[in-house]
Design an enzyme around this catalytic site. Structure first.
Site, PDB file in Angstrom:
ATOM      1  N   ASP A 125       0.858  -1.163   0.000  1.00 51.08           N
ATOM      2  CA  ASP A 125       0.000   0.000   0.000  1.00 51.08           C
ATOM      3  C   ASP A 125       0.914   1.239   0.000  1.00 51.08           C
ATOM      4  O   ASP A 125       2.092   1.139   0.344  1.00 51.08           O
ATOM      5  CB  ASP A 125      -0.858  -0.077   1.275  1.00 51.08           C
ATOM      6  CG  ASP A 125      -1.480   1.242   1.618  1.00 51.08           C
ATOM      7  OD1 ASP A 125      -2.249   1.751   0.788  1.00 51.08           O
ATOM      8  OD2 ASP A 125      -1.179   1.777   2.700  1.00 51.08           O
ATOM      9  N   ASP A 127       0.028   5.191   1.051  1.00 48.31           N
ATOM     10  CA  ASP A 127      -0.078   6.082   2.215  1.00 48.31           C
ATOM     11  C   ASP A 127      -0.060   5.300   3.524  1.00 48.31           C
ATOM     12  O   ASP A 127      -0.827   4.349   3.697  1.00 48.31           O
ATOM     13  CB  ASP A 127      -1.380   6.885   2.146  1.00 48.31           C
ATOM     14  CG  ASP A 127      -1.364   7.897   1.028  1.00 48.31           C
ATOM     15  OD1 ASP A 127      -1.299   9.097   1.300  1.00 48.31           O
ATOM     16  OD2 ASP A 127      -1.393   7.463  -0.148  1.00 48.31           O
TER      17      ASP A 127
HETATM   18  P1  IMP Z   1      -3.334   4.167  -0.324  1.00 47.56           P
HETATM   19  O1  IMP Z   1      -3.273   4.168   1.166  1.00 47.56           O
HETATM   20  O2  IMP Z   1      -1.979   4.154  -0.963  1.00 47.56           O
HETATM   21  O3  IMP Z   1      -4.236   3.115  -0.878  1.00 47.56           O
HETATM   22  O4  IMP Z   1      -3.921   5.595  -0.763  1.00 47.56           O
HETATM   23  C1  IMP Z   1      -5.157   6.082  -0.277  1.00 47.56           C
HETATM   24  C2  IMP Z   1      -5.246   7.559  -0.479  1.00 47.56           C
HETATM   25  O5  IMP Z   1      -5.045   7.912  -1.852  1.00 47.56           O
HETATM   26  C3  IMP Z   1      -6.612   8.114  -0.170  1.00 47.56           C
HETATM   27  O6  IMP Z   1      -6.814   8.315   1.213  1.00 47.56           O
HETATM   28  C4  IMP Z   1      -6.609   9.437  -0.948  1.00 47.56           C
HETATM   29  O7  IMP Z   1      -6.097  10.488  -0.147  1.00 47.56           O
HETATM   30  C5  IMP Z   1      -5.653   9.178  -2.114  1.00 47.56           C
HETATM   31  N1  IMP Z   1      -6.333   9.119  -3.418  1.00 47.56           N
HETATM   32  C6  IMP Z   1      -6.000   9.854  -4.497  1.00 47.56           C
HETATM   33  N2  IMP Z   1      -6.777   9.548  -5.550  1.00 47.56           N
HETATM   34  C7  IMP Z   1      -7.638   8.582  -5.137  1.00 47.56           C
HETATM   35  C8  IMP Z   1      -8.666   7.848  -5.805  1.00 47.56           C
HETATM   36  O8  IMP Z   1      -8.962   8.010  -6.987  1.00 47.56           O
HETATM   37  N3  IMP Z   1      -9.311   6.933  -5.048  1.00 47.56           N
HETATM   38  C9  IMP Z   1      -8.995   6.695  -3.744  1.00 47.56           C
HETATM   39  N4  IMP Z   1      -8.030   7.358  -3.098  1.00 47.56           N
HETATM   40  C10 IMP Z   1      -7.338   8.310  -3.787  1.00 47.56           C
HETATM   41 MG    MG Z   2      -2.720   3.200   3.327  1.00 50.09          MG
END
Ligand code: IMP
Ligand code: MG
Length: 401
Positions: A125, A127
């Site tokens: 993942d 973020d």
């Molecule tokens: P992950 O934790 O890497 O899966 O990223 C999640 C975060 O990506 C979300 O909390 C958003 O802040 C950001 N994000 C940016 N674009 C999108 C999208 O199209 N769908 C969902 N999250 C997005």
């Molecule tokens: Mg995450």
């Protein structure tokens, strides 16, 4: 509907099993047996799941939400390692915590890769796993560990909800710090080509390679990615999700929230993250999930609380990981997903259906678990990996520009 959306029932179950030993000040004598018992319950659950329709396991009776275990879990061995490190069994005032049980489960999962089929693919993942929430990759040590995985022959992917279509520059910006280390270390092209990015949960596939200037750069692999969705069904789903999010904004008085619609997602976010209240975001997620469940949607989706925003995406990380398993010709038991969002309101939760997972809480913990993973890979001596699927031109360099 009152759901314990902030709890993981399986971890709570293990915590309760460990409690009597702690209360009796007998952890040193009892904890290993408790973990061995959980190990057996998991084996029984796996055996019953394999026979399909063969009744409910004892674990399933106790933890109705329990999912699939894609490998055996050497929990007693993991406990022994963890206890030797942190002397949990010596404690008299602080019982084993939720986080410790989560970490022991992680360690057992890592140890499981010491046996065949071993580890062939790791998805991360973005973020809170590879970088801090909303920030960009900036950790040289973590970059070195990822390079270690790639050098060991493991394919690696960033599987993130962040969806920027096929705009490679936007993903490159998020992982600039990682690409810089790959360049500084002069990683060979065949090593670089084992690294992928999958954006929008499962919608957009890109692969790393050297560009014309010899730099590590991402290129679209749309042509070989087979995760696609019916357009009309996707639009209908996003219409329902958008209506639900807008209703939540009104009902919960989230006056400063923006609702944004993309091709494959609809989101609710705040210009100032401090305006986001966790409870309201969770409520909006559960309402969206409820509205979509009622509609019996024809396409998979993911409605989740991203920490300071809410998103409903077309597809989910289970579809993404499945796509890599087909592309790279790897079995589920040889894959691993590392993420921070495994509650029902999180977007890593879906990946549990497709592969073993490690639940971490921040990028520092990602580094800790990767130290264990790399140790296992160093010691492992299992048979050579199968070759990638023949139509996976992904393994070949793209034509010279
Ligand atoms: P992950 O934790 O890497 O899966 O990223 C999640 C975060 O990506 C979300 O909390 C958003 O802040 C950001 N994000 C940016 N674009 C999108 C999208 O199209 N769908 C969902 N999250 C997005
Ligand atoms: Mg995450």
């Amino acid at each position: 509907m009152l759901v314990s959306h902030r709890r993981d029932q399986f971890i709570e179950f293990v915590k309760n099993l460990l409690k009597p030993g702690f209360t009796l000040d007998a952890m040193e004598a009892t904890a290993a047996n408790t973990w061995r018992h959980v190990e057996e319950l998991i084996e029984e659950h796996r055996a019953i799941e394999e026979t399909r329709g063969g009744g409910r396991s004892r674990l399933g009776e106790n933890v109705p939400t329990v999912g699939t275990f894609h490998t055996s879990l050497p929990l007693a061995a993991a406990w022994a390692t963890f206890d030797a490190r942190y002397r949990v069994s010596r404690r008299r005032f602080v019982a084993p915590t939720f986080n410790e049980i989560r970490e022991i489960l992680n360690l057992a999962q890592v140890k499981a890769f010491a046996s065949a089929p071993g580890l062939r693919f790791v998805s991360f993942d973005g973020d809170c796993t590879l970088y801090r929430d909303g920030r960009n990759f900036d950790d040289v040590v973590l970059a070195g560990q990822i390079l270690g995985l790639l050098a060991a022959g493991v394919c690696v992917a960033l599987v993130t909800a962040a969806g920027y279509g096929y705009d490679a520059s936007k993903y490159e910006k998020r992982i600039e710090g990682l690409l810089r280390v790959f360049d500084d270390e002069r990683a060979p092209s065949d090593v670089l080509r084992r690294f992928y990015v999958c954006g929008g949960e499962c919608n957009y596939l890109l692969q790393l390679d050297r560009d014309a200037r010899g730099r590590a750069a991402l290129a679209s692999r749309e042509a070989i990615w087979d995760v696609t969705f019916d357009e009309a069904a996707a639009t209908a789903l996003l219409d329902v999700a958008e209506a639900s999010l807008r209703q939540s904004v009104d009902d919960l008085n989230m006056a400063r929230a923006n609702v944004v619609r993309k091709k494959r997602a609809v989101g609710l976010y705040f210009n100032d993250r401090s305006d986001a209240r966790r409870e309201a975001l969770d409520e909006a997620v559960l309402r969206a999930q409820n509205a979509l469940r009622d509609r019996d949607c024809a396409v998979p989706y993911c409605a989740f609380n991203g920490g300071a925003d809410v998103w409903v995406d077309i597809g989910n990380k289970s579809e993404g990981v499945d796509g890599f398993q087909r592309l790279l010709n790897v079995p589920k038991a040889a894959c691993l997903h590392v993420g921070d969002q495994f509650l029902v309101t999180g977007n890593d939760h879906a990946s549990r259906a497709s592969c073993p997972c490690l639940w971490i809480t921040n990028p520092d913990e990602t580094k800790r678990v990767l130290t264990d993973v790399l140790d296992v890979l160093d010691d492992a001596n299992y048979p050579a990996p199968p070759s990638p699927r023949s139509r996976a031109g992904a393994a070949k360099p793209p034509p010279a520009p």
